[in-house]
Design a protein around this motif. Structure first.
Motif, PDB file in Angstrom:
ATOM      1  N   ARG A 264       0.867  -1.183   0.000  1.00 26.64           N
ATOM      2  CA  ARG A 264       0.000   0.000   0.000  1.00 26.64           C
ATOM      3  C   ARG A 264       0.900   1.229   0.000  1.00 26.64           C
ATOM      4  O   ARG A 264       2.028   1.176   0.501  1.00 26.64           O
ATOM      5  N   VAL A 265       0.398   2.317  -0.526  1.00 25.72           N
ATOM      6  CA  VAL A 265       1.230   3.527  -0.648  1.00 25.72           C
ATOM      7  C   VAL A 265       1.806   3.903   0.714  1.00 25.72           C
ATOM      8  O   VAL A 265       1.061   4.028   1.691  1.00 25.72           O
ATOM      9  N   GLY A 266       3.123   4.059   0.782  1.00 30.69           N
ATOM     10  CA  GLY A 266       3.781   4.490   2.017  1.00 30.69           C
ATOM     11  C   GLY A 266       4.142   3.352   2.959  1.00 30.69           C
ATOM     12  O   GLY A 266       4.793   3.582   3.973  1.00 30.69           O
ATOM     13  N   ARG A 267       3.721   2.123   2.633  1.00 29.51           N
ATOM     14  CA  ARG A 267       4.047   0.990   3.524  1.00 29.51           C
ATOM     15  C   ARG A 267       5.518   0.611   3.368  1.00 29.51           C
ATOM     16  O   ARG A 267       6.020   0.506   2.251  1.00 29.51           O
ATOM     17  N   VAL A 268       6.194   0.408   4.507  1.00 27.78           N
ATOM     18  CA  VAL A 268       7.593  -0.029   4.487  1.00 27.78           C
ATOM     19  C   VAL A 268       7.660  -1.431   5.073  1.00 27.78           C
ATOM     20  O   VAL A 268       7.064  -1.711   6.110  1.00 27.78           O
ATOM     21  N   SER A 269       8.361  -2.301   4.370  1.00 24.32           N
ATOM     22  CA  SER A 269       8.594  -3.640   4.885  1.00 24.32           C
ATOM     23  C   SER A 269      10.101  -3.836   4.888  1.00 24.32           C
ATOM     24  O   SER A 269      10.769  -3.416   3.937  1.00 24.32           O
ATOM     25  N   PHE A 270      10.655  -4.388   5.965  1.00 25.06           N
ATOM     26  CA  PHE A 270      12.097  -4.663   5.933  1.00 25.06           C
ATOM     27  C   PHE A 270      12.389  -5.963   6.664  1.00 25.06           C
ATOM     28  O   PHE A 270      11.618  -6.405   7.523  1.00 25.06           O
ATOM     29  N   PHE A 271      13.502  -6.585   6.280  1.00 26.41           N
ATOM     30  CA  PHE A 271      13.802  -7.925   6.793  1.00 26.41           C
ATOM     31  C   PHE A 271      15.288  -8.223   6.632  1.00 26.41           C
ATOM     32  O   PHE A 271      15.980  -7.581   5.823  1.00 26.41           O
TER      33      PHE A 271
END
Ligand SMILES: O=C(O)CCC(=O)C(=O)O
Ligand SMILES: [Fe+2]
Length: 310
Positions: A264-271
């Motif tokens: 979604r716009v602006g969603r950040v995922s990190f791993f």
């Protein structure tokens, strides 16, 4: 027991197919296929089907569970997984992952900044684009997909003053720093030990047929193997699943489940980038998907500088 003739079965009423209470009704000789047999066989069939389903699920985990669905998250999501041994030989003690997992945040990057970066991505990519379904724009090296090759966007910018502004790069750096701080906080790493690395790039995915290997974004991969220098991978999404495109979910291919992050716009995922986090992007069925892959390394020798207007 001797199997009765068809004639004999008719007389005793012992055809379990459709009449499983035949043994109760039957007078005379014991029926060759009793109610008890019938129940046993049906139970065996049900248990076999359930076991087959279980093993199929173990071998091919086809079930999808959402780690982060399309709707805004009330709070950041964190899913810890045991670290692989990919980091064991490495020396970056303060920085390499001590714990591994994935995080998803909706309130880290402002919607305005995400929308600004989407406009920047569209503008840059409008000067090129691959023949297949995946194009990239790398503002560090200048690489822009063009047909089945890459060209340098900064060469194009020389003839088009309005392509990039100082503001574009300021926002890009601010967003990168916000993500870097969040990664450092989550994984307990001093922020100055986390370096931006390459490739860090905008991606555009669509439904066009793949023409080269670069277009095949849907294969399961491990970023540390694919890109070498990555220790932490982050993604900032610039468009929204189901509003702007169908398919295109990010998927962690875990042994038990496929765990999805719906962009979604602006969603950040990190791993963490090791083999504890194999993943792929589901093929798009409709629309266009934009994202930025922002990559961090613990190795100062693999660091890249912030991009600047050239
Ligand atoms: O765009 C995404 O969601 C993931 C892309 C990816 O896996 C990568 O850049 O390595
Ligand atoms: Fe990846």
């Amino acid at each position: 027991m001797k199997k009765p003739s068809r004639e004999n079965r008719k007389q005793t009423g012992c055809s379990c197919w459709g009449d499983c209470t035949c043994s109760e009704k039957a007078k005379g000789p014991e029926p060759w296929y009793s109610f008890r047999n019938c129940v046993t066989h049906i139970s065996i069939i049900i248990i076999s089907v359930l076991m087959a389903r279980f093993w199929l699920h173990v071998i091919y985990p086809s079930s999808f569970v959402a780690l982060a669905g399309k709707d805004p998250l009330d709070a950041p999501v964190w899913h810890e997984v045991p670290c692989s041994n990919d980091y064991e030989e490495e020396v970056f003690l303060e920085c390499k992952p001590k714990r591994c997992g994935r995080a998803v945040m909706d309130n880290l990057v402002s919607r305005d900044d995400a929308e600004h970066l989407l406009r920047l991505a569209k503008r840059g990519l409008s000067h090129g684009g691959s023949n297949g379904g995946a194009s990239i724009l790398d503002l560090h090296s200048g690489a822009l997909s063009m047909g089945d090759k890459f060209v340098n966007i900064f060469k194009i910018a020389e003839t088009d003053d309005s392509l990039f502004t100082e503001e574009d790069f300021r926002i890009y750096r601010r967003v990168k720093d916000q993500i870097r701080q969040a990664v450092a906080d989550k994984f307990d790493v001093p922020v100055d030990k986390l370096h931006l690395t390459k490739p860090t790039f905008f991606s555009r995915m669509d439904t066009k047929k793949a023409q080269t290997k670069h277009d095949e974004y849907w294969h399961v991969h491990v970023d540390k193997e694919t890109y070498g220098s990555f220790h932490y991978t982050s993604l900032l999404y610039l468009t929204t699943y189901k509003n702007d495109f169908q398919g295109g979910r990010f998927v962690f291919a875990d042994k038990d489940y496929n765990r999805t992050v719906e962009p979604r716009v602006g969603r950040v995922s990190f791993f963490t980038s090791g083999s504890e986090n194999p993943h792929f992007v589901e093929r798009l069925r409709e629309g266009v998907r934009y994202a930025i892959t922002v990559s961090f390394t613990c190795d100062p020798a693999k660091a890249i500088a912030d991009p600047k207007i050239k």
